[in-house]
Design a protein around this motif. Structure first.
Motif, PDB file in Angstrom:
ATOM      1  N   ALA A 175     -13.416  -1.015   1.661  1.00  0.00           N
ATOM      2  CA  ALA A 175     -12.839   0.195   1.066  1.00  0.00           C
ATOM      3  C   ALA A 175     -11.782  -0.209   0.045  1.00  0.00           C
ATOM      4  O   ALA A 175     -11.124  -1.244   0.183  1.00  0.00           O
ATOM      5  CB  ALA A 175     -12.224   1.071   2.142  1.00  0.00           C
ATOM      6  N   TYR A 176     -11.632   0.619  -0.949  1.00  0.00           N
ATOM      7  CA  TYR A 176     -10.721   0.286  -2.048  1.00  0.00           C
ATOM      8  C   TYR A 176      -9.703   1.400  -2.250  1.00  0.00           C
ATOM      9  O   TYR A 176     -10.033   2.580  -2.214  1.00  0.00           O
ATOM     10  CB  TYR A 176     -11.505   0.076  -3.338  1.00  0.00           C
ATOM     11  N   ASN A 229     -12.924  -3.579   8.921  1.00  0.00           N
ATOM     12  CA  ASN A 229     -11.682  -3.504   9.692  1.00  0.00           C
ATOM     13  C   ASN A 229     -10.528  -3.412   8.725  1.00  0.00           C
ATOM     14  O   ASN A 229     -10.723  -3.287   7.510  1.00  0.00           O
ATOM     15  CB  ASN A 229     -11.545  -4.683  10.658  1.00  0.00           C
ATOM     16  N   TYR A 230      -9.373  -3.476   9.285  1.00  0.00           N
ATOM     17  CA  TYR A 230      -8.200  -3.233   8.454  1.00  0.00           C
ATOM     18  C   TYR A 230      -8.067  -4.218   7.315  1.00  0.00           C
ATOM     19  O   TYR A 230      -7.401  -3.984   6.329  1.00  0.00           O
ATOM     20  CB  TYR A 230      -6.935  -3.252   9.313  1.00  0.00           C
ATOM     21  N   LYS A 231      -8.740  -5.376   7.480  1.00  0.00           N
ATOM     22  CA  LYS A 231      -8.658  -6.362   6.406  1.00  0.00           C
ATOM     23  C   LYS A 231      -9.589  -6.023   5.247  1.00  0.00           C
ATOM     24  O   LYS A 231      -9.467  -6.593   4.172  1.00  0.00           O
ATOM     25  CB  LYS A 231      -9.021  -7.746   6.944  1.00  0.00           C
ATOM     26  N   ASN A 232     -10.514  -5.111   5.509  1.00  0.00           N
ATOM     27  CA  ASN A 232     -11.492  -4.788   4.472  1.00  0.00           C
ATOM     28  C   ASN A 232     -10.998  -3.692   3.543  1.00  0.00           C
ATOM     29  O   ASN A 232     -11.745  -2.808   3.148  1.00  0.00           O
ATOM     30  CB  ASN A 232     -12.807  -4.356   5.120  1.00  0.00           C
ATOM     31  N   VAL A 233      -9.750  -3.722   3.252  1.00  0.00           N
ATOM     32  CA  VAL A 233      -9.187  -2.785   2.283  1.00  0.00           C
ATOM     33  C   VAL A 233      -8.616  -3.593   1.124  1.00  0.00           C
ATOM     34  O   VAL A 233      -7.820  -4.501   1.329  1.00  0.00           O
ATOM     35  CB  VAL A 233      -8.081  -1.915   2.906  1.00  0.00           C
ATOM     36  N   LYS A 234      -9.081  -3.285  -0.016  1.00  0.00           N
ATOM     37  CA  LYS A 234      -8.619  -3.986  -1.212  1.00  0.00           C
ATOM     38  C   LYS A 234      -8.048  -2.970  -2.195  1.00  0.00           C
ATOM     39  O   LYS A 234      -8.298  -1.775  -2.096  1.00  0.00           O
ATOM     40  CB  LYS A 234      -9.778  -4.731  -1.891  1.00  0.00           C
ATOM     41  N   THR A 235      -7.337  -3.495  -3.137  1.00  0.00           N
ATOM     42  CA  THR A 235      -6.898  -2.631  -4.222  1.00  0.00           C
ATOM     43  C   THR A 235      -7.802  -2.858  -5.425  1.00  0.00           C
ATOM     44  O   THR A 235      -8.368  -3.940  -5.596  1.00  0.00           O
ATOM     45  CB  THR A 235      -5.450  -2.933  -4.639  1.00  0.00           C
ATOM     46  N   ILE A 236      -7.922  -1.843  -6.213  1.00  0.00           N
ATOM     47  CA  ILE A 236      -8.701  -1.984  -7.440  1.00  0.00           C
ATOM     48  C   ILE A 236      -8.046  -1.141  -8.520  1.00  0.00           C
ATOM     49  O   ILE A 236      -7.656   0.010  -8.276  1.00  0.00           O
ATOM     50  CB  ILE A 236     -10.175  -1.574  -7.219  1.00  0.00           C
ATOM     51  N   LYS A 237      -7.887  -1.731  -9.662  1.00  0.00           N
ATOM     52  CA  LYS A 237      -7.307  -0.980 -10.779  1.00  0.00           C
ATOM     53  C   LYS A 237      -8.363  -0.035 -11.326  1.00  0.00           C
ATOM     54  O   LYS A 237      -9.533  -0.401 -11.466  1.00  0.00           O
ATOM     55  CB  LYS A 237      -6.820  -1.932 -11.867  1.00  0.00           C
TER      56      LYS A 237
END
Lengths: 444, 619
Positions: A175-176, A229-237
């Motif tokens: 997820a982003y 999981n909670y680690k599967n969150v990234k940021t994306i511009k």
């Protein structure tokens, strides 16, 4: 004989003077305006005709909005509002993903000048769908569009099945959280900067917060079937070309302030949702007409500016609320922070969610950690009064915890659990919503 | 006062003194609390009569945690609340002001129809959520501290609206809201000429019923008016919640305010990005329809104009503009297109807006008899300001918000350096005074030594229009560590201690009508403790947690009651020593914090107490 014919013809003309005059006037009009189209049916740009330039067929693009000038604020303590016209009616061009020309208002159809620079489509790795034959009946989706969406949205889930049927399926996704210019995109998450050997300080590593907790929840209680999981969150511009290689199933946008997207961000998001991506806005201040609420609704209308496609409420029979959802116990919009219960709003393309907007601040609810039984808050600590550690799978926002029942209400475990379940339902829906539609495209 | 330790002394003399005390194994502490004779002091404002030393109407303000402008929470000024009504039936508008700690005062207008005049504020008996005073040293971990802070939490940020529902003749009644979203109805318990707002014992347990929600909104700011013209008073309220912030209306189905249901609540106006909204109702443009004037976080005053059509539930009142100086068009921003809905975002930046300075409250009244509404504002700096309307009935104009100048001034209080005084006015100890008094300042009372002493008592500024405020009888009995008794004040001084040492204390005291007096001494070890880090294994990995050890309060088993007479008397306590277990890590450290707490309960409104020459003796 010939003379008689001429004489008779003249007689006929004389006897039908009105017709003659009318005929002559028509001849004159045709002679004068014969090369000018007086009434021209407005043709919408073709949808998703994947040419060599990329996914969006038309080279015409929306004109940039009026220059947003950063004006000086008077001497106040809350210099947080970015000046911008809310009713940004300067939509100089209308593009759409719909196919029905009748859905357009002619008065709004002022085509923008052709941009001097080609859109960023050349950097996209979007699929190049085949000719627009077939499509999905009743949705306006062409076969090309369906192919494009299928190519972009596939791969998040294995097997088939929707609603509660998704419980037997496996999913894997990242997820982003969208980073947008201005505003406070990280209002419900905390980020850390980590230093990695040879790579220096990595900005904006998400440590914990709303979306990590939601993913932690979904991972924990799906019995491992949903591999995130909670680690599967990234940021994306939001102006990043990575959208089209990473293929995020949805972009989570949150905040509490006014913000104005840049034109590249708008363009990027437009292309992204055209491919079947979803934008999920969640206001960090529950209720209508907060600064974020105003800004998000306004900016998303720049992304999907169709005048006829206004925000609509998710109906009670929407799949996320029916007994067939992943968590069937979610039967209505769950009350959010401070009991706000605004409807869930969306903008659709092809009858499916392109932008979802929750104005009840679920993001802050997801910053609370439930214990493993989901019936109590995780408060264990060996010394009262000190910050508890993270729960087994969720992180606790200590500040919010301290303010519960003082400034933050409706954060008791049952309410939190329901908000998490609603979030899960929404995620599963966003992951699967195109499956049946693109499968039924007639020419695929 | 022990003049051997505190004055400037020569080196030789100091050596002699040190030798003397070494030989006697007894040291009189100066150290952290050198001001045992109360000779040193700093000035502080005395706002007990609503006026400061420069003659401006001033009210105590409080800060509290509120949703901040930047998305999180911030400690901000909670704004004191103002409301305007003729409270003594003289035909002149008076101003009620609820201070930040829940004390309600009234500025009675003693001028004329055309020229208002205010002298000072009188204190009412109003006392919602009386807070206990803690009478021992407490830390953040102690229940006493939590209880006190909880009481203060409910006490601060209360706001008011005066109204007349016709059921009490011409008397104005009071609607109070708390920062936590509860609403209370206070009938005027006085007379038409002498208002008062005494609370029944259990009023905290009986808020106005507002439907199924446990609270209405945070930083609730009420205004009572018959909005829909059905001759039933309605409640309009603005909010400062962790939310979009809106103005709601509670439509009343009865003549008085007693109960509302969920479906009585309707959105009346959206904040449109503005927050911390405080509304008042007035016919702004003279069209016969009620409009809204709203203050907001940035100090601007927003105008919401009602349309010509009668309001019905579901209708929202559109934002019109912000008040500008002299009613001029907003300057420095693009021209406003009247054909479009106006957006505060556009007008925020105008350079000629009237500004209160921050989170404020607002009321209206005609203070100069021109039949035009004037504006009263409770400013974040604690001052009351008035803007006179120089326009017309259809086009109001306001030149400036002028701080209200009174006919009197107050004298600053001399706060003793190194000591804290908790006078308990927020707990209902109305008019309590405490400060350093110089010799000859009070007839008949001279310092024991030096030129000054510490004195507790009650203000000389008595109510003129109203009866003296009634001290609400305590519902709970005093417990160890907490006092609920009216008339209680606490003198608090930090004292240095060492583990294992014996101490005694001596001081001189006197008083009249002193109901009880007690000294309590405790020590706190090691500069606030030591941080220990430990790891906890979770599925998310190893999480680091931090704990603080050694922050315990260690009782010295010294908790003595003492009595006083109207003559100075030297009081020496028994010896005190901490005999409990001292954390090993702290054995060799000198504690830097300790406390002596002297709690004195006077006959409310009448008693007085003096103390001088406080000494700490280590043996």
């Amino acid at each position: 004989m010939e003379n008689n014919f001429v004489a008779n013809f003249i007689d006929k003309l004389r006897n039908s003077r009105d017709f003659t005059i009318s005929f002559l006037i028509h001849v004159i009009f045709v002679a004068i305006f014969g090369t000018t189209v007086l009434f021209k049916a407005v043709q919408e740009p073709p949808d998703f005709e994947g040419g060599s330039e990329g996914f969006v067929g038309s080279t015409e693009e929306t004109a940039p909005p009026p220059q947003q000038t950063q004006q000086e604020m008077p001497q106040t303590q809350d210099v947080t509002v970015t000046p911008t016209p809310v009713n940004n009616s300067a939509v100089n061009a209308i593009t759409t993903t719909a196919t029905s020309p009748t859905s357009f208002s002619m008065a709004q159809m002022v085509m923008a000048p052709v941009p001097t620079a080609a859109p960023a489509a050349t950097t996209m790795s979007a699929p190049k769908p085949s000719a627009p034959v077939g499509g999905v009946k009743g949705t306006g989706m062409t076969a090309a569009a369906a192919a494009g969406i299928k190519g972009f949205t596939g791969g998040w889930g294995k097997g088939s099945g929707s609603g509660t049927g998704t419980r037997s399926r496996e999913f894997e996704f990242t997820a982003y959280i969208g980073q947008y210019a201005g505003g406070d995109w990280d209002s419900t998450i905390s980020t850390v900067k980590r230093t990695k050997p040879g790579r220096g300080v990595e900005p904006d590593n998400i440590d914990n917060g709303s979306l990590p907790n939601l993913l932690g929840y979904i991972s924990e209680f799906s019995g491992g079937k949903i591999k995130t999981n909670y680690k599967n969150v990234k940021t994306i511009k939001l102006d990043s070309p990575d959208f089209f290689s990473l293929k995020p199933p949805f972009i989570f946008l949150t905040g509490s302030k006014d913000f104005v997207l840049t034109e590249p961000e708008v363009e990027n998001l437009r292309k992204y949702v055209s491919l079947g991506g979803a934008i999920w806005g969640d206001s960090s201040r529950p209720g209508r007409n907060s600064r974020f609420d105003i800004a998000f609704r306004r900016e998303m209308k720049r992304v999907l500016p169709d005048k006829d496609k206004e925000w609509e409420e998710l109906p009670p029979n929407h799949p996320v609320f029916t007994g067939h959802a992943y968590y069937p116990e979610v039967k209505e919009v769950p009350p959010g922070i401070n009991f706000y219960k605004e409807p869930v709003y969306c903008l659709k393309i092809y009858g499916e969610i392109a932008v979802i907007y929750t104005a009840n601040d679920y993001g802050d609810m997801w910053q609370f950690a439930l214990d493993t039984d989901r019936k109590k808050l995780y408060l264990e600590t060996d010394r009262p009064g000190y910050a508890p550690p993270h729960a087994t799978y969720l992180a606790q926002n200590q500040q919010l915890l301290d303010l519960r029942e003082r400034l933050i209400f409706n954060v008791e475990p049952p309410a939190l659990d329901m908000s998490f379940k609603f979030g899960v339902n929404m995620i599963i829906h966003l992951l699967t919503r195109w499956e049946s539609k693109v499968k039924s495209a007639t020419s695929l | 006062m022990n003049t051997l330790l505190f004055p400037k002394i020569g080196v030789a003399r100091a050596i002699i003194i040190a030798l003397f005390f070494t030989l006697t194994d007894s040291i009189v502490f100066g150290g952290i609390c050198p001001n045992g004779g109360f000779e040193e002091s700093t000035p502080a404002r005395d706002l007990s009569a609503g006026v400061d030393s420069t003659g401006f109407a001033s009210i105590n303000t409080a800060t509290g945690t509120v949703p901040g402008a930047n998305g999180g929470f911030a400690n901000e000024n909670l704004a004191f609340s103002v409301s305007v009504a003729d409270l003594n039936a003289d035909g002149l508008p008076d101003i009620a002001a609820m201070d930040g700690f829940g004390v309600l005062r009234i500025y009675f207008n003693s001028g004329s129809k055309t020229e208002p005049k205010f002298t000072h504020a009188e204190t009412t008996s109003y006392n919602l959520y009386p807070a206990p005073l803690y009478t021992t040293y407490v830390t953040h971990q102690d229940k006493g501290y939590a209880d006190y802070m909880r009481a203060i939490f409910f006490k601060t940020g209360q706001r008011i609206s005066l109204f007349n529902d016709g059921s009490f003749g011409s008397k104005s009644n009071l609607l109070v809201t708390t920062a936590q979203g509860r609403m209370f109805y206070f009938p005027n318990t006085g007379t038409e000429k002498k208002p008062d707002f005494k609370a029944p014992d259990k009023i905290e347990e009986t808020p106005v019923k507002t439907g199924s929600f446990p609270f209405l909104a945070q930083a609730l700011s009420p205004f009572v008016a018959d909005w829909n013209g059905d001759r039933k008073i309605d409640v309009i309220f603005g909010e400062g919640s962790y939310s979009a912030n809106s103005i709601f209306i509670l439509l009343n189905k009865s003549a008085t305010i007693s109960k509302f249901e969920d479906n009585d609540r309707h959105l009346l106006a959206s904040g449109m990005g503005m927050e911390q909204l405080s509304p008042c109702v007035v016919d702004y443009n003279g069209d016969g329809h009620l409009d809204l004037l709203v203050t907001e976080r940035g100090g601007r005053i927003a105008v919401y104009l009602s349309p010509a059509t009668p309001w019905k539930p579901g209708d929202t009142i559109p934002f019109h503009t912000f008040l500008t100086k002299d009613g001029a068009p907003p300057q420095g921003v693009p021209p406003i297109d009247d054909k479009k809905p106006r957006d505060p975002f556009d007008i925020y930046k105008a350079t000629n807006l009237l500004n209160t300075g921050g989170i404020s409250t607002i009321g209206t009244g005609d203070f100069n008899g021109d039949k035009l509404f004037d504006i009263v504002v409770g400013k974040p700096n604690g001052r009351v300001a008035i803007a006179l309307n120089t326009g017309t009935a259809t086009e109001p104009k306001f030149a400036a918000l002028n701080d209200l100048k009174l006919e009197t001034t107050s004298v600053d209080i001399a706060k003793p350096v190194g000591w804290n005084l908790h006078l308990g006015e927020a707990s209902g100890n109305f008019g309590a005074f405490g400060g350093v008094v110089k010799a000859d300042a009070i007839p008949g009372i001279q310092p024991v030594e030096g030129s000054s002493f510490l004195h507790l008592g009650f203000t000389n500024k008595k109510n003129a229009v109203m009866d003296p405020p009634a001290f609400r009888a305590s519902k709970a009995k005093d417990t160890e560590g907490q006092s609920f008794s009216p008339g209680t004040s606490v003198i608090f001084g930090p004292i240095p201690f060492k583990a294992g040492k014996k101490y005694s204390f001596s001081f001189s005291a006197r008083g009249n009508r002193v109901k009880s007096a007690r000294i309590n001494v405790q020590a706190v070890f090691a500069g606030g403790g030591r941080v220990e880090t430990s790891n906890v294994q979770t599925k998310r990995g190893v999480q680091e947690t931090q704990h603080v050890v050694g922050r315990e309060v260690l009782g010295l088993n010294l908790n003595e009651v003492f009595t006083v007479t109207d003559k100075w008397k030297k009081i020496t306590t028994k010896e005190a020593v901490y005999t409990g277990k001292v954390p090993e890590v702290l054995m060799n450290t000198d504690p830097v914090r300790g406390a002596t707490v002297i709690a004195v309960t006077l006959e409310p409104g009448a008693g007085d107490f003096s103390i001088d020459d406080f000494q700490v003796i280590e043996k």
